[in-house]
Design an enzyme around this catalytic site. Sequence first.
Site, mmCIF file in Angstrom:
data_model
loop_
_atom_site.group_PDB
_atom_site.id
_atom_site.type_symbol
_atom_site.label_atom_id
_atom_site.label_comp_id
_atom_site.label_asym_id
_atom_site.label_seq_id
_atom_site.Cartn_x
_atom_site.Cartn_y
_atom_site.Cartn_z
ATOM 1 N N ASP A 71 46.162 40.846 41.313
ATOM 2 C CA ASP A 71 47.011 41.247 40.193
ATOM 3 C C ASP A 71 48.483 40.903 40.406
ATOM 4 O O ASP A 71 49.301 41.125 39.520
ATOM 5 C CB ASP A 71 46.917 42.769 39.978
ATOM 6 C CG ASP A 71 45.718 43.128 39.137
ATOM 7 O OD1 ASP A 71 45.212 42.249 38.416
ATOM 8 O OD2 ASP A 71 45.290 44.286 39.204
ATOM 9 N N LYS A 128 50.954 47.606 34.607
ATOM 10 C CA LYS A 128 50.159 46.520 34.009
ATOM 11 C C LYS A 128 48.937 47.124 33.335
ATOM 12 O O LYS A 128 48.281 47.995 33.902
ATOM 13 C CB LYS A 128 49.735 45.571 35.138
ATOM 14 C CG LYS A 128 48.588 44.682 34.822
ATOM 15 C CD LYS A 128 47.491 44.660 35.905
ATOM 16 C CE LYS A 128 46.635 45.898 35.973
ATOM 17 N NZ LYS A 128 45.314 45.750 36.608
HETATM 18 O O1 C5P Z 1 42.701 41.095 45.180
HETATM 19 P P1 C5P Z 1 42.515 42.579 45.313
HETATM 20 O O2 C5P Z 1 43.041 43.100 46.614
HETATM 21 O O3 C5P Z 1 43.004 43.338 44.130
HETATM 22 O O4 C5P Z 1 40.959 42.819 45.322
HETATM 23 C C1 C5P Z 1 40.340 43.986 45.806
HETATM 24 C C2 C5P Z 1 38.835 43.792 45.812
HETATM 25 O O5 C5P Z 1 38.336 43.763 44.464
HETATM 26 C C3 C5P Z 1 38.363 42.474 46.412
HETATM 27 O O6 C5P Z 1 38.207 42.585 47.803
HETATM 28 C C4 C5P Z 1 37.037 42.265 45.715
HETATM 29 O O7 C5P Z 1 36.029 43.063 46.285
HETATM 30 C C5 C5P Z 1 37.292 42.810 44.334
HETATM 31 N N1 C5P Z 1 37.709 41.768 43.384
HETATM 32 C C6 C5P Z 1 36.780 40.863 42.919
HETATM 33 N N2 C5P Z 1 37.154 39.882 42.042
HETATM 34 C C7 C5P Z 1 38.434 39.814 41.590
HETATM 35 C C8 C5P Z 1 39.401 40.755 42.024
HETATM 36 C C9 C5P Z 1 39.005 41.720 42.923
HETATM 37 O O8 C5P Z 1 35.605 40.897 43.312
HETATM 38 N N3 C5P Z 1 38.775 38.864 40.724
#
Ligand code: C5P
Length: 281
Positions: free
Chosen positions: A133, A12
């Site tokens: 994602d 991606k």
């Molecule tokens: O959802 P994912 O596991 O990819 O997110 C990892 C970290 O990235 C989250 O715990 C958060 O700290 C940050 N994040 C965020 N806002 C998003 C996606 C991710 O703050 N939209």
Amino acid sequence: MSDSVRVFAPAKINLFLHVGDRRADGFHALQSLVVFAEVGDELELRRSATTSLSIQGPFAEGLDGGDDNLVLKAARLMSLEAAISLTKNLPVASGIGGGSADAAAALRGLAQLWSLKDGERLARLAAPEIGSDVPVCVDSKPAWMEGRGEILTPVAGLPAMPMVLVNPGVSTPTAKVFRALQRRRGATLAPVLSFGGPDDLLAFLRATGNDLEAPAIGLWPVIGETLTLLSAQRGALLTRMSGSGATCFGLFERGEDAERAANVIALAHADWWVRATRIAQ
Ligand code: C5P
């Protein structure tokens, strides 16, 4: 019903990524134009009474196949069993959705393997539970992404532009990059849901950026070196980091320039991951 299915988990790419306000749930509101490449991981799922995961391929070593693995989380959320074999071609924690793409492919593959009638709906329900994602990776089609990643609108007319992906070998945990974020462009753009060709896409992209690029370069300066090297290649039209890094991409008009750039960079940095590919249709 077949005893096994194979699914492809394409890389991606966030062609741009703007970060808005931090929401009550701790995630940031985002805006991104997401496309997929022609390179990716491969999964094979076999019907089994118990779930297992075996990992091979060039990046198998960097990956934990234990309960925290997003592929196994996908199986748990679907309440379906399978013996899953993952061929890890993409670098781990690298901004091109590797773990998320694998989990989304597992959701798709499980629904297919067990001929689930409402498999698509179940996969869509489970996806946000696994990571921001994952929803976009369920369809793996160009999308305008909003919310924390769960609000998706299809985007038409994306040209199959040649693209070079370069990962300089540093692993960049998403939460760490978000913690270092200072300047945010905000999630205030009017959605752009169709493009008229490469010039149209490039003009739009040049007015945008990746808000996570500056904090990631601050933490891992080699990302800045990667972008400088990519943008110095003949025919490179736009270079940028994807997601929370460290993979950077360059867009090219001509496939032969992209191939040449990939060869030059791979020769100069034998330990980097470098691929010439295209924006998948
Ligand atoms: O959802 P994912 O596991 O990819 O997110 C990892 C970290 O990235 C989250 O715990 C958060 O700290 C940050 N994040 C965020 N806002 C998003 C996606 C991710 O703050 N939209």
